[in-house]
Design a protein around this motif. Sequence first.
Motif, PDB file in Angstrom:
ATOM      1  N   CYS A 132       0.847  -1.192   0.000  1.00  0.00           N
ATOM      2  CA  CYS A 132       0.000   0.000   0.000  1.00  0.00           C
ATOM      3  C   CYS A 132       0.879   1.237   0.000  1.00  0.00           C
ATOM      4  CB  CYS A 132      -0.900   0.002   1.238  1.00  0.00           C
ATOM      5  SG  CYS A 132      -1.986   1.429   1.366  1.00  0.00           S
ATOM      6  N   GLU A 141      -6.406  -4.338  -2.478  1.00  0.00           N
ATOM      7  CA  GLU A 141      -6.565  -2.901  -2.290  1.00  0.00           C
ATOM      8  C   GLU A 141      -7.794  -2.375  -3.043  1.00  0.00           C
ATOM      9  OE1 GLU A 141      -1.870  -1.555  -1.901  1.00  0.00           O
ATOM     10  OE2 GLU A 141      -2.865  -1.546  -3.860  1.00  0.00           O
ATOM     11  N   THR A 148       0.531   6.907   1.999  1.00  0.00           N
ATOM     12  CA  THR A 148      -0.238   6.319   3.096  1.00  0.00           C
ATOM     13  C   THR A 148      -0.734   7.424   4.029  1.00  0.00           C
ATOM     14  OG1 THR A 148       1.838   5.919   4.298  1.00  0.00           O
ATOM     15  CG2 THR A 148       0.935   4.101   3.008  1.00  0.00           C
ATOM     16  N   ARG A 157      -4.548   2.182   4.749  1.00  0.00           N
ATOM     17  CA  ARG A 157      -4.671   0.751   4.447  1.00  0.00           C
ATOM     18  C   ARG A 157      -5.124   0.522   3.012  1.00  0.00           C
ATOM     19  NH1 ARG A 157      -8.580  -2.057   8.395  1.00  0.00           N
ATOM     20  NH2 ARG A 157      -7.611  -3.936   7.560  1.00  0.00           N
ATOM     21  N   THR A 159      -7.954   1.624   1.571  1.00  0.00           N
ATOM     22  CA  THR A 159      -9.398   1.486   1.447  1.00  0.00           C
ATOM     23  C   THR A 159      -9.990   2.859   1.194  1.00  0.00           C
ATOM     24  OG1 THR A 159      -9.750   1.751   3.834  1.00  0.00           O
ATOM     25  CG2 THR A 159      -9.445  -0.491   3.005  1.00  0.00           C
ATOM     26  N   ASP A 238     -12.716  -6.067   2.808  1.00  0.00           N
ATOM     27  CA  ASP A 238     -12.089  -5.289   3.874  1.00  0.00           C
ATOM     28  C   ASP A 238     -12.238  -5.959   5.236  1.00  0.00           C
ATOM     29  OD1 ASP A 238     -14.781  -4.933   4.226  1.00  0.00           O
ATOM     30  OD2 ASP A 238     -14.738  -2.746   4.170  1.00  0.00           O
ATOM     31  N   THR A 495      -9.426  -6.669  11.455  1.00  0.00           N
ATOM     32  CA  THR A 495      -7.978  -6.712  11.297  1.00  0.00           C
ATOM     33  C   THR A 495      -7.580  -8.044  10.681  1.00  0.00           C
ATOM     34  OG1 THR A 495      -7.750  -7.534  13.569  1.00  0.00           O
ATOM     35  CG2 THR A 495      -7.557  -5.160  13.228  1.00  0.00           C
ATOM     36  N   GLY A 506      -4.468  -4.506   4.593  1.00  0.00           N
ATOM     37  CA  GLY A 506      -3.703  -4.198   5.793  1.00  0.00           C
ATOM     38  C   GLY A 506      -2.431  -5.019   5.907  1.00  0.00           C
ATOM     39  N   GLU A 507      -2.274  -6.026   5.058  1.00  0.00           N
ATOM     40  CA  GLU A 507      -1.048  -6.825   5.023  1.00  0.00           C
ATOM     41  C   GLU A 507      -0.321  -6.586   3.706  1.00  0.00           C
ATOM     42  OE1 GLU A 507      -2.342 -10.791   7.583  1.00  0.00           O
ATOM     43  OE2 GLU A 507      -2.619 -10.776   5.410  1.00  0.00           O
TER      44      GLU A 507
END
Length: 563
Positions: A132, A141, A148, A157, A159, A238, A495, A506-507
Amino acid sequence: MSSRWSSLGTRVVGSGALLLSLSLGCSTKSGGTSDVRRPGTGGTSSGGAAATGGSGTLPSSGDNGLCVGTACSDGGVVNPPPGCGDGVLADDEACDDGNMLSGDGCSADCLMVEVGYSCPLAGTPCSRAVKCGDGVTEDPEFCDDGNTTAGDGCSPRCTLELGFKCSGTPSVCTPTVCGDGVKEGAESCDDGNTDPYDGCSATCQTEPNCKNGACVSECGDGLVIAEECDDGNTRSGDGCSDTCMIEPGFTCSVPTSTADTLNIPIVYRDFRQHQDTYHGHPNFHWDGFSYATTNIVKVNLDADGKPEYSGNPPAAPIVGNLHVDSQDNFKTWYRESDYDIKFVDTLPLTNLAGVYTYDNSLFFPLDNRGWVVDPVNPEMLFAGDVGMHNFAFTSEVHYWFQYDATKSSTLTFRGDDDVWVFAANRLVVDLGGIHDKVEGSVTLSAATTDTANVPLALEQGQVYEIDVFQAERNPGGSNYKLQLSGFNSNASLCTPVCGDGIVSIGEQCDDGVNAGGYGKCGPGCVLGAYCGDGIVQPEEDCDDGNRIDNDSCNNACRVLKVN
């Protein structure tokens, strides 16, 4: 030397030397560049990201050619290197994962590492790798604007942020227009207006229906009601799906409020005094008492979720109804009519040691607005006790919360004049009438009753609505205090589960082991050294700091040579 590219032939370079070695789309450590390229530009990667300039573009059927200058073998199509698919990385391959299939990270012709993948070890499957902020929108994504930074439309993240829509790669994010009747971006509804409390909020988020006591809702309103999760949108990918189910690779929970400020929509309606022949309301600008007058409204809200005039005289020793004379007049206090001008604002409650509070002893939200600036017949201001201000207005606030019997949830209100607080559609604080500032509170528990002593019978885990209706009807002072303690209406926070082998939003990566190493996933599901980080590693011939294939360095960070 026999060429592995029999159909390619040779090309005279410069003074006539034969071209024996070609480099594919890369700046080498010595700075050289190549005129060997794949045909075609533009398109979309297998990872789902639209790309410019051919970034991560998989060739269409039959379009796997390699071109030198303007000439391509086989009439524009080059066959894969002879060893492609054997799991051994040769000098003329960008990758080799042991097969000749596209869409798994290494292209079918072994000439390209596909966007969103890392292929550090030949003969083994490529792994998903998403960064990201690199400007390339890749699955999972929703956007990637090349940074960021929060608040620009694409979150840290990657989104969509509320109030924005994003497209392209790098993503270009522009504001959405809530109230235009078109649901787009992060909106979960758009009913053509920006009025709150009508089912679609002022920011175009779905609102629950609480008219029968415990609330019911659609997925996407941010309240977990008979759902596994609800993160305030209806987007899958998400962590919380478009049907409010927890998605594989995530855990979801409802966090406790920790924000410094809680902004609650508030609706104001401006009125004129009863003496005014121009839209004057019969119930405004009268003398009152120092204390509250009860029983002006019924215990239950009406079918529209509004207070209803009881028609009963106030409790002794007060005589009369404090100038609330009929339901026809009273219902216009909190509905559109010829008497009022409506405004929608937000009421900021400040977090003080976990208690959210708004406290204003000079509460004049409609100064310089409403009837006082009417172009035909402006309303006069009144001096009152605190200077010239615009008196005669009402307000209403609604707040949803999930009942938890283990917590002490208390609402405290102070105001003048009329104040009525309802919980689960039942009156729990009755401070009606024209009066000086008076304070009341209610703590919600299994034993809480309404003003008629009937238990509310709140159920654990259910979501209910708190409704606060206020009126300023006498030009003296104006106070407003609203305090919420122990209430929680947060949306689900989802998460990713690092180590489950699923690359989630998020990863950056997740190979299930996450032991680190070049091109591999490290602890915390974060990439370490990898192709595209801008540092030429020992395993690389080049690294231009991105994962765009058709530029100075390809997605494998390798110089491909045809011998």
